[in-house]
Scaffold this motif. Structure first.
Motif, PDB file in Angstrom:
ATOM      1  N   LEU A  62      -8.698  -3.993  -5.290  1.00  0.00           N
ATOM      2  CA  LEU A  62      -8.320  -4.125  -3.892  1.00  0.00           C
ATOM      3  C   LEU A  62      -9.090  -5.280  -3.278  1.00  0.00           C
ATOM      4  CD1 LEU A  62      -6.350  -1.802  -3.597  1.00  0.00           C
ATOM      5  CD2 LEU A  62      -8.336  -0.891  -4.746  1.00  0.00           C
ATOM      6  N   VAL A  63      -8.516  -5.877  -2.243  1.00  0.00           N
ATOM      7  CA  VAL A  63      -9.067  -7.087  -1.640  1.00  0.00           C
ATOM      8  C   VAL A  63     -10.420  -6.854  -0.972  1.00  0.00           C
ATOM      9  CG1 VAL A  63      -8.685  -8.783   0.199  1.00  0.00           C
ATOM     10  CG2 VAL A  63      -6.818  -8.162  -1.327  1.00  0.00           C
ATOM     11  N   ASP A  64     -10.559  -5.723  -0.265  1.00  0.00           N
ATOM     12  CA  ASP A  64     -11.798  -5.466   0.472  1.00  0.00           C
ATOM     13  C   ASP A  64     -12.050  -3.961   0.559  1.00  0.00           C
ATOM     14  OD1 ASP A  64     -10.006  -4.556   2.455  1.00  0.00           O
ATOM     15  OD2 ASP A  64     -10.060  -6.477   3.510  1.00  0.00           O
ATOM     16  N   GLU A  65     -13.133  -3.588   1.197  1.00  0.00           N
ATOM     17  CA  GLU A  65     -13.498  -2.177   1.279  1.00  0.00           C
ATOM     18  C   GLU A  65     -12.485  -1.368   2.078  1.00  0.00           C
ATOM     19  OE1 GLU A  65     -17.771  -1.140   1.815  1.00  0.00           O
ATOM     20  OE2 GLU A  65     -18.024  -3.315   1.942  1.00  0.00           O
ATOM     21  N   GLU A  66     -11.918  -1.970   3.129  1.00  0.00           N
ATOM     22  CA  GLU A  66     -10.938  -1.260   3.959  1.00  0.00           C
ATOM     23  C   GLU A  66      -9.680  -0.936   3.156  1.00  0.00           C
ATOM     24  OE1 GLU A  66     -12.524  -4.011   5.005  1.00  0.00           O
ATOM     25  OE2 GLU A  66     -13.780  -3.193   6.604  1.00  0.00           O
ATOM     26  N   GLU A  67      -9.203  -1.916   2.365  1.00  0.00           N
ATOM     27  CA  GLU A  67      -8.014  -1.674   1.557  1.00  0.00           C
ATOM     28  C   GLU A  67      -8.312  -0.624   0.483  1.00  0.00           C
ATOM     29  OE1 GLU A  67      -4.506  -4.484   0.129  1.00  0.00           O
ATOM     30  OE2 GLU A  67      -6.245  -4.696  -1.201  1.00  0.00           O
ATOM     31  N   LYS A  68      -9.515  -0.657  -0.068  1.00  0.00           N
ATOM     32  CA  LYS A  68      -9.899   0.350  -1.056  1.00  0.00           C
ATOM     33  C   LYS A  68      -9.927   1.741  -0.424  1.00  0.00           C
ATOM     34  CE  LYS A  68     -13.365   1.673  -4.472  1.00  0.00           C
ATOM     35  NZ  LYS A  68     -14.622   1.326  -5.161  1.00  0.00           N
ATOM     36  N   GLN A  69     -10.421   1.835   0.795  1.00  0.00           N
ATOM     37  CA  GLN A  69     -10.461   3.133   1.488  1.00  0.00           C
ATOM     38  C   GLN A  69      -9.054   3.673   1.708  1.00  0.00           C
ATOM     39  OE1 GLN A  69     -13.142   4.948   2.078  1.00  0.00           O
ATOM     40  NE2 GLN A  69     -11.864   6.561   2.908  1.00  0.00           N
ATOM     41  N   LEU A  70      -8.134   2.793   2.105  1.00  0.00           N
ATOM     42  CA  LEU A  70      -6.742   3.205   2.303  1.00  0.00           C
ATOM     43  C   LEU A  70      -6.127   3.646   0.976  1.00  0.00           C
ATOM     44  CD1 LEU A  70      -4.395   3.548   4.226  1.00  0.00           C
ATOM     45  CD2 LEU A  70      -3.896   1.117   3.999  1.00  0.00           C
ATOM     46  N   PHE A  71      -6.414   2.925  -0.098  1.00  0.00           N
ATOM     47  CA  PHE A  71      -5.948   3.271  -1.440  1.00  0.00           C
ATOM     48  C   PHE A  71      -6.442   4.675  -1.825  1.00  0.00           C
ATOM     49  CE2 PHE A  71      -6.625   3.177  -6.102  1.00  0.00           C
ATOM     50  CZ  PHE A  71      -5.372   2.797  -6.546  1.00  0.00           C
ATOM     51  N   LEU A  72      -7.726   4.951  -1.596  1.00  0.00           N
ATOM     52  CA  LEU A  72      -8.300   6.263  -1.931  1.00  0.00           C
ATOM     53  C   LEU A  72      -7.672   7.372  -1.093  1.00  0.00           C
ATOM     54  CD1 LEU A  72     -12.070   5.274  -2.307  1.00  0.00           C
ATOM     55  CD2 LEU A  72     -10.436   5.799  -4.138  1.00  0.00           C
ATOM     56  N   GLN A  73      -7.375   7.073   0.160  1.00  0.00           N
ATOM     57  CA  GLN A  73      -6.724   8.085   1.004  1.00  0.00           C
ATOM     58  C   GLN A  73      -5.315   8.391   0.501  1.00  0.00           C
ATOM     59  OE1 GLN A  73      -7.620   6.102   4.827  1.00  0.00           O
ATOM     60  NE2 GLN A  73      -8.648   7.986   5.423  1.00  0.00           N
ATOM     61  N   LEU A  74      -4.598   7.363   0.042  1.00  0.00           N
ATOM     62  CA  LEU A  74      -3.268   7.594  -0.525  1.00  0.00           C
ATOM     63  C   LEU A  74      -3.359   8.424  -1.810  1.00  0.00           C
ATOM     64  CD1 LEU A  74      -1.654   4.081   0.050  1.00  0.00           C
ATOM     65  CD2 LEU A  74      -0.920   6.243   1.092  1.00  0.00           C
ATOM     66  N   LEU A  75      -4.376   8.156  -2.628  1.00  0.00           N
ATOM     67  CA  LEU A  75      -4.547   8.920  -3.872  1.00  0.00           C
ATOM     68  C   LEU A  75      -4.810  10.396  -3.602  1.00  0.00           C
ATOM     69  CD1 LEU A  75      -6.692   6.631  -6.208  1.00  0.00           C
ATOM     70  CD2 LEU A  75      -4.237   7.044  -6.266  1.00  0.00           C
ATOM     71  N   ALA A  76      -5.354  10.710  -2.457  1.00  0.00           N
ATOM     72  CA  ALA A  76      -5.645  12.100  -2.111  1.00  0.00           C
ATOM     73  C   ALA A  76      -4.376  12.897  -1.807  1.00  0.00           C
ATOM     74  CB  ALA A  76      -6.596  12.157  -0.917  1.00  0.00           C
ATOM     75  N   VAL A  77      -3.256  12.202  -1.635  1.00  0.00           N
ATOM     76  CA  VAL A  77      -1.981  12.873  -1.331  1.00  0.00           C
ATOM     77  C   VAL A  77      -1.382  13.420  -2.620  1.00  0.00           C
ATOM     78  CG1 VAL A  77       0.371  12.526  -0.472  1.00  0.00           C
ATOM     79  CG2 VAL A  77      -1.559  11.358   0.631  1.00  0.00           C
ATOM     80  N   SER A  78      -0.937  14.667  -2.565  1.00  0.00           N
ATOM     81  CA  SER A  78      -0.290  15.292  -3.706  1.00  0.00           C
ATOM     82  C   SER A  78       0.968  14.507  -4.084  1.00  0.00           C
ATOM     83  CB  SER A  78       0.084  16.734  -3.338  1.00  0.00           C
ATOM     84  OG  SER A  78       0.808  17.333  -4.376  1.00  0.00           O
ATOM     85  N   GLY A  79       1.076  14.103  -5.347  1.00  0.00           N
ATOM     86  CA  GLY A  79       2.257  13.376  -5.812  1.00  0.00           C
ATOM     87  C   GLY A  79       2.104  11.864  -5.798  1.00  0.00           C
ATOM     88  N   ILE A  80       0.980  11.355  -5.297  1.00  0.00           N
ATOM     89  CA  ILE A  80       0.743   9.914  -5.275  1.00  0.00           C
ATOM     90  C   ILE A  80      -0.318   9.569  -6.312  1.00  0.00           C
ATOM     91  CG2 ILE A  80      -0.099   7.938  -3.924  1.00  0.00           C
ATOM     92  CD1 ILE A  80       2.502   8.787  -2.856  1.00  0.00           C
ATOM     93  N   GLY A  81       0.067   8.724  -7.270  1.00  0.00           N
ATOM     94  CA  GLY A  81      -0.880   8.243  -8.270  1.00  0.00           C
ATOM     95  C   GLY A  81      -1.254   6.803  -7.979  1.00  0.00           C
ATOM     96  N   PRO A  82      -2.115   6.223  -8.812  1.00  0.00           N
ATOM     97  CA  PRO A  82      -2.548   4.848  -8.565  1.00  0.00           C
ATOM     98  C   PRO A  82      -1.406   3.835  -8.502  1.00  0.00           C
ATOM     99  CG  PRO A  82      -3.959   5.869 -10.203  1.00  0.00           C
ATOM    100  CD  PRO A  82      -2.830   6.824  -9.952  1.00  0.00           C
ATOM    101  N   LYS A  83      -0.395   3.980  -9.367  1.00  0.00           N
ATOM    102  CA  LYS A  83       0.703   3.008  -9.372  1.00  0.00           C
ATOM    103  C   LYS A  83       1.526   3.102  -8.094  1.00  0.00           C
ATOM    104  CE  LYS A  83       0.949   2.480 -14.346  1.00  0.00           C
ATOM    105  NZ  LYS A  83       1.717   2.665 -15.569  1.00  0.00           N
ATOM    106  N   SER A  84       1.775   4.328  -7.622  1.00  0.00           N
ATOM    107  CA  SER A  84       2.506   4.495  -6.363  1.00  0.00           C
ATOM    108  C   SER A  84       1.700   3.946  -5.196  1.00  0.00           C
ATOM    109  CB  SER A  84       2.819   5.971  -6.109  1.00  0.00           C
ATOM    110  OG  SER A  84       3.682   6.478  -7.091  1.00  0.00           O
TER     111      SER A  84
END
Length: 196
Positions: A62-84
């Motif tokens: 990820l480009v920066d810490e903020e984008e990484k945080q958003l990525f991690l929040q998406l991963l916490a959603v049931s049914g969302i994996g890293p590729k999604s």
């Protein structure tokens, strides 16, 4: 667990970059690999998420810490994996994503590849009220090198890699071809903007 890697970008492919850290080349999957350029002189920092499964170990950048945080929040959603999560973050409008979650905008979320109404509803349910108004900024540096047809082909390959169907990509090619002389990153951003 890795927090970030700092090194030289030695390859940029439709779905990943290779970052050389003191002689070791790491393959790192990115939402938009064409944000980066091959540069063997100036090191860059890429924020990393490591995914481990029974059959695979992958790095996501990820480009920066903020984008990484958003990525991690998406991963916490049931049914969302890293590729999604990568496919969702490939759109440069991260604030639009945050607003869509805050405003129950299912139709905005279903525009991303692999996200149906059920998953979009789950994203809203899991993240509404939790997702912060991140100070996400578009930090992509404009590339001034003149690239024509190869840049367009690379951008189309990246759209396919993100999960968009061939018929959608073919349609996009006609529209993007009307704007010659753009970089791969610009073509990809324009394509994602048109799709969303």
């Amino acid at each position: 667990m890795y927090e970030y890697l700092t090194g030289l970008i030695t390859a940029v492919k439709p779905t990943y970059i290779v970052i050389d850290v003191q002689g070791v080349g790491y393959q790192v999957h990115c939402p938009n690999p064409y944000h980066y350029q091959v540069d063997r002189q100036h090191p860059v920092t890429v924020y990393i998420y490591q995914s481990v499964s029974d059959s695979d170990i992958s790095l996501y950048g990820l480009v920066d810490e903020e984008e990484k945080q958003l990525f991690l929040q998406l991963l916490a959603v049931s049914g969302i994996g890293p590729k999604s999560a990568l496919a969702i973050l490939a759109s440069p409008d991260h604030q639009g994503l945050i607003d869509a979650i805050a405003n129950n905008d299912v139709s905005y979320l279903t525009k991303f590849p692999g996200i149906g109404k059920k998953t979009a509803g789950q994203i809203i349910l899991d993240l509404q009220g939790k997702i912060q108004q991140l100070s996400l900024t578009d930090q992509v540096d404009e590339v001034t090198d003149h690239q024509d047809e190869p840049a367009l082909l690379d951008a189309l390959a990246a759209l396919r890699a993100l999960g968009y169907q061939e018929r959608v990509v073919s349609k996009m090619k006609k529209q993007l071809a009307k704007k010659p002389g753009r970089t791969t990153d610009e073509y990809l951003r324009e394509g994602l903007h048109l799709l969303n």
